[in-house]
Design an enzyme around this catalytic site. Structure first.
Site, PDB file in Angstrom:
ATOM      1  N   HIS A 132     -23.836  39.246-113.061  1.00 49.61           N
ATOM      2  CA  HIS A 132     -24.408  39.919-111.895  1.00 49.61           C
ATOM      3  C   HIS A 132     -25.744  40.529-112.335  1.00 49.61           C
ATOM      4  O   HIS A 132     -25.890  40.904-113.498  1.00 49.61           O
ATOM      5  CB  HIS A 132     -23.430  41.019-111.475  1.00 49.61           C
ATOM      6  N   ASP A 209     -17.998  43.914-118.153  1.00 48.75           N
ATOM      7  CA  ASP A 209     -18.236  44.322-116.771  1.00 48.75           C
ATOM      8  C   ASP A 209     -16.994  43.953-115.957  1.00 48.75           C
ATOM      9  O   ASP A 209     -16.772  42.790-115.630  1.00 48.75           O
ATOM     10  CB  ASP A 209     -19.484  43.600-116.243  1.00 48.75           C
ATOM     11  N   GLN A 212     -15.412  43.164-110.867  1.00 47.28           N
ATOM     12  CA  GLN A 212     -14.563  42.271-110.060  1.00 47.28           C
ATOM     13  C   GLN A 212     -13.133  42.203-110.573  1.00 47.28           C
ATOM     14  O   GLN A 212     -12.195  42.123-109.788  1.00 47.28           O
ATOM     15  CB  GLN A 212     -15.130  40.846-110.060  1.00 47.28           C
ATOM     16  N   LYS A 235     -14.771  48.807-105.112  1.00 51.53           N
ATOM     17  CA  LYS A 235     -14.062  47.527-105.191  1.00 51.53           C
ATOM     18  C   LYS A 235     -12.636  47.730-105.702  1.00 51.53           C
ATOM     19  O   LYS A 235     -11.952  46.768-106.026  1.00 51.53           O
ATOM     20  CB  LYS A 235     -14.799  46.560-106.128  1.00 51.53           C
ATOM     21  N   CYS A 373     -26.261  38.242-105.799  1.00 50.96           N
ATOM     22  CA  CYS A 373     -26.828  38.984-106.935  1.00 50.96           C
ATOM     23  C   CYS A 373     -26.613  38.244-108.247  1.00 50.96           C
ATOM     24  O   CYS A 373     -26.467  38.859-109.304  1.00 50.96           O
ATOM     25  CB  CYS A 373     -26.268  40.403-107.043  1.00 50.96           C
TER      26      CYS A 373
HETATM   27  C1  LIG Z   1     -19.455  41.285-111.438  1.00 48.05           C
HETATM   28  C2  LIG Z   1     -20.123  42.472-110.868  1.00 48.05           C
HETATM   29  N1  LIG Z   1     -20.745  43.340-111.669  1.00 48.05           N
HETATM   30  C3  LIG Z   1     -21.351  44.432-111.200  1.00 48.05           C
HETATM   31  C4  LIG Z   1     -21.396  44.715-109.860  1.00 48.05           C
HETATM   32  C5  LIG Z   1     -22.119  45.926-109.400  1.00 48.05           C
HETATM   33  O1  LIG Z   1     -21.268  46.828-108.764  1.00 48.05           O
HETATM   34  P1  LIG Z   1     -21.875  48.119-108.102  1.00 48.05           P
HETATM   35  O2  LIG Z   1     -22.902  47.642-107.120  1.00 48.05           O
HETATM   36  O3  LIG Z   1     -20.745  48.802-107.453  1.00 48.05           O
HETATM   37  O4  LIG Z   1     -22.501  48.908-109.197  1.00 48.05           O
HETATM   38  C6  LIG Z   1     -20.782  43.837-108.973  1.00 48.05           C
HETATM   39  C7  LIG Z   1     -20.832  44.093-107.519  1.00 48.05           C
HETATM   40  O5  LIG Z   1     -21.134  43.263-106.709  1.00 48.05           O
HETATM   41  C8  LIG Z   1     -20.124  42.696-109.495  1.00 48.05           C
HETATM   42  O6  LIG Z   1     -19.520  41.832-108.676  1.00 48.05           O
END
Ligand SMILES: Cc1ncc(COP(=O)(O)O)c(C=O)c1O
Lengths: 415, 149
Positions: A132, A209, A212, A235, A373
């Site tokens: 991401h 990370d 998800q 999430k 993203c």
């Molecule tokens: C794999 C992954 N990492 C990081 C994020 C970032 O999450 P947040 O926007 O809540 O910081 C997301 C959110 O879409 C994600 O899917």
């Protein structure tokens, strides 16, 4: 679709679960809402909503400072939530959990403290090609500042991490590996234990990370062996504006502060300031107290339902949806890793994903379209964008059917 | 499906299927690139002038039906016009897709009026307007990539 075998440990009562999510009962333009954009954010169950309302109605006070009962209770609730998140991720102790705004802030915190203090010219940070943007850009920023280099391990056409190629990138200049546990655009679940093993062999710390992964599967940071793990509350069936960073004590203790302010200090004079103990050192200023308490309620909710039941339900649903979508003429799934969860990215021949999104919306189906993203993933696979249906514990086969019927409308319109 | 038919009018679907003036002019006087990062739409416009009139123009790129049809119909709508007329058309088209009370302009827009339905889909306005912003950048001779984000 795969049939339910007797050995499956727990059965999810989906109707009962849905009953606890008030938002799901609504209709969109007269059609029942099929909410299939859980990878973007999940809906919130009643216990989370009640906890937030109760906190503001009867429990609100600032924490870590008042001697009066209300402040002490708020402090206990806030620190109690930290304990719940620690248990949820199986951290060794609550002090290894730092509350953040979201997963993005967790990664930025590590980049700006750990990264900034450890990286020098010629050093390297290794990520994967399926990150991401929030696990790319923070590293680019610190690498640029320090003259370090960001490298990305490739993945296969099916969306599987090429572990050997990742290993080949590791070397004496590698200061950190930062890798996504579960891809938000492909659904791939990465072999993070194996990645940690390979990196640790060379003394390289690993950030995972888990934005998800954490609502689809049980996470045990000690079993994974990672040094950092980030999650995001919204999430996890919890509030927006709250997330958590897990960090191993030894690493957190060696890290310089992130932001300066109240709560993160032990003592302040104009000559010298000393830092507070973990984890408060990384939580400057009044935190999102209600959010943290709400997140505590959210992980309680998940634990109450139980991952055995959640995983079994989502696996059945994914198998059902995979089969149903594959049968749609002209549809191609993007991301077909052997180990994947709850995400179906796809393209439809002759129809741009953006048009799909608008048309299925008119049928009550909420899906995401675009690059999610993860622009490097789109570039690697040679698609400008995909449509993405992402499942959660409350989704049903009927909702998958509703999506498939809506896709038939797309065909009708576009011929 | 009546609502959707307001957005996806037959003319739009037709121009999506077979875009007009698709391609690139090798001896162009003006050009510009546009990008809508949200949906990954990419568009490039090349244009030839005769005096201050648009003698010919082409577009190429990939995008959703709305953005492709908008680019295609735009190329038809502006060919032969002066650059001043073109700027006026830009403003009118912008109003058409964003302003609920813009019906009065439809007559002057001719075929372009098929995009009136877009105003009921705020998420799609950027798709319809991308080609126009890119054209605007070309005639104003700005060569940075235009982004609708
Ligand atoms: C794999 C992954 N990492 C990081 C994020 C970032 O999450 P947040 O926007 O809540 O910081 C997301 C959110 O879409 C994600 O899917």
């Amino acid at each position: 679709m795969s049939s339910v075998t007797a050995s499956e440990p727990a059965v999810l009562d989906v109707a009962r679960i849905r009953g606890q999510f008030p938002l799901l009962a609504q209709t969109v333009g007269g059609k029942p809402l099929a909410y299939l954009d859980n990878a973007a954010t999940t809906q919130k169950p009643q216990p989370v909503l009640d906890t937030l309302a109760r906190y503001y109605a009867a429990g609100n006070a600032n924490i870590h400072r008042g001697v009066y009962a209300l402040s002490q209770e708020a402090t206990e609730a806030y620190e109690g939530a930290r304990g719940k998140v620690a248990a949820f991720l199986n951290a060794a102790e609550p002090a290894e959990i730092v509350f953040t705004r979201n997963a993005t802030e967790g990664i930025n915190l590590v980049a700006q403290t750990f990264g900034r203090s450890r990286l020098g010219p010629g050093d390297e940070v290794v990520v994967s090609g399926m990150e991401h943007h929030s696990n790319i850009v923070p590293w680019q920023l610190v690498c640029e500042e320090k003259g370090a280099r960001l490298r990305a391990a490739p993945f296969s056409d099916a969306g599987e991490l090429l572990v050997d190629e990742l290993e080949a990138l590791l070397g004496p200049r590698t200061r950190l590996v930062s890798i996504v546990h579960m891809s938000n655009s492909l659904g791939t679940v990465n072999p993070v234990r194996r990645v940690v093993e390979l990196a640790h062999r060379q003394g390289i710390p690993v950030l995972v990370d888990g934005a998800q992964a954490a609502y689809h599967m049980p996470v045990d940071v000690q079993a994974i062996g990672c040094d950092f793990y980030v999650v995001t509350g919204h999430k996890l069936y919890g509030p927006t504006g709250i997330g958590a960073l897990y960090g191993r004590r030894a690493l957190l203790e060696a890290m310089p502060p992130y932001q300066g302010g109240g709560d993160m200090i032990a003592s302040v004079t104009f000559e010298r300031t000393t830092w507070n103990e973990l984890p408060h050192r990384f939580e400057a200023g009044t935190p999102h107290i209600a959010g943290a308490i709400g997140l505590g309620a959210a992980v309680d909710f998940i634990t109450g339902v139980g991952f055995d039941a959640i995983v079994a339900h989502e696996r059945r649903l994914l198998a059902y949806a995979t089969e149903a979508l594959t049968a749609v003429p002209g549809l191609r799934l993007v991301g077909t890793a052997a180990d994947k969860a709850s995400i179906l990215s796809f393209v439809l021949e002759g129809v741009h994903p953006h048009d799909i999104g608008t048309i299925v919306d008119a049928e009550g189906v909420a899906i995401r379209t675009g690059h999610h993203c993860t622009q490097p993933v789109m570039d690697r696979l040679g698609v400008p964008a995909t449509a993405r249906a992402s499942l959660a514990m409350y989704n049903t086969t009927e909702e998958v059917d509703q999506l498939v019927a809506a896709l038939a409308r797309v065909r009708e319109l576009f011929g | 499906m009546s609502d959707l038919r307001d957005l996806y009018q037959e003319v739009i679907l037709d121009h999506n299927r077979s875009p007009r003036n698709f391609g690139r002019l090798e001896d162009a006087d003006l050009h510009a690139d546009g990008h809508n990062p949200l949906c990954g739409d990419k568009l490039s416009i090349t244009l030839k002038l005769a005096g201050d009139r648009v003698a010919d123009l082409r577009f190429e790129g990939s995008g959703c039906a709305i953005s492709k049809a908008s680019a295609s119909l735009m190329t038809e709508g502006v060919k032969g016009r002066t650059l001043d007329e073109l700027r006026g058309l830009f403003d009118r088209f912008h109003r058409l897709v964003t302003d609920q009370g813009a019906a009065a302009d439809e007559a002057e827009l001719g075929k372009l009026a098929v995009f009136a339905g877009v105003r009921d889909y705020p998420a799609r306005v950027k798709c319809a307007i991308l080609a126009w912003h890119t054209l605007r950048a070309a005639v104003d001779d700005r060569h940075e990539v235009v982004s609708t984000e």
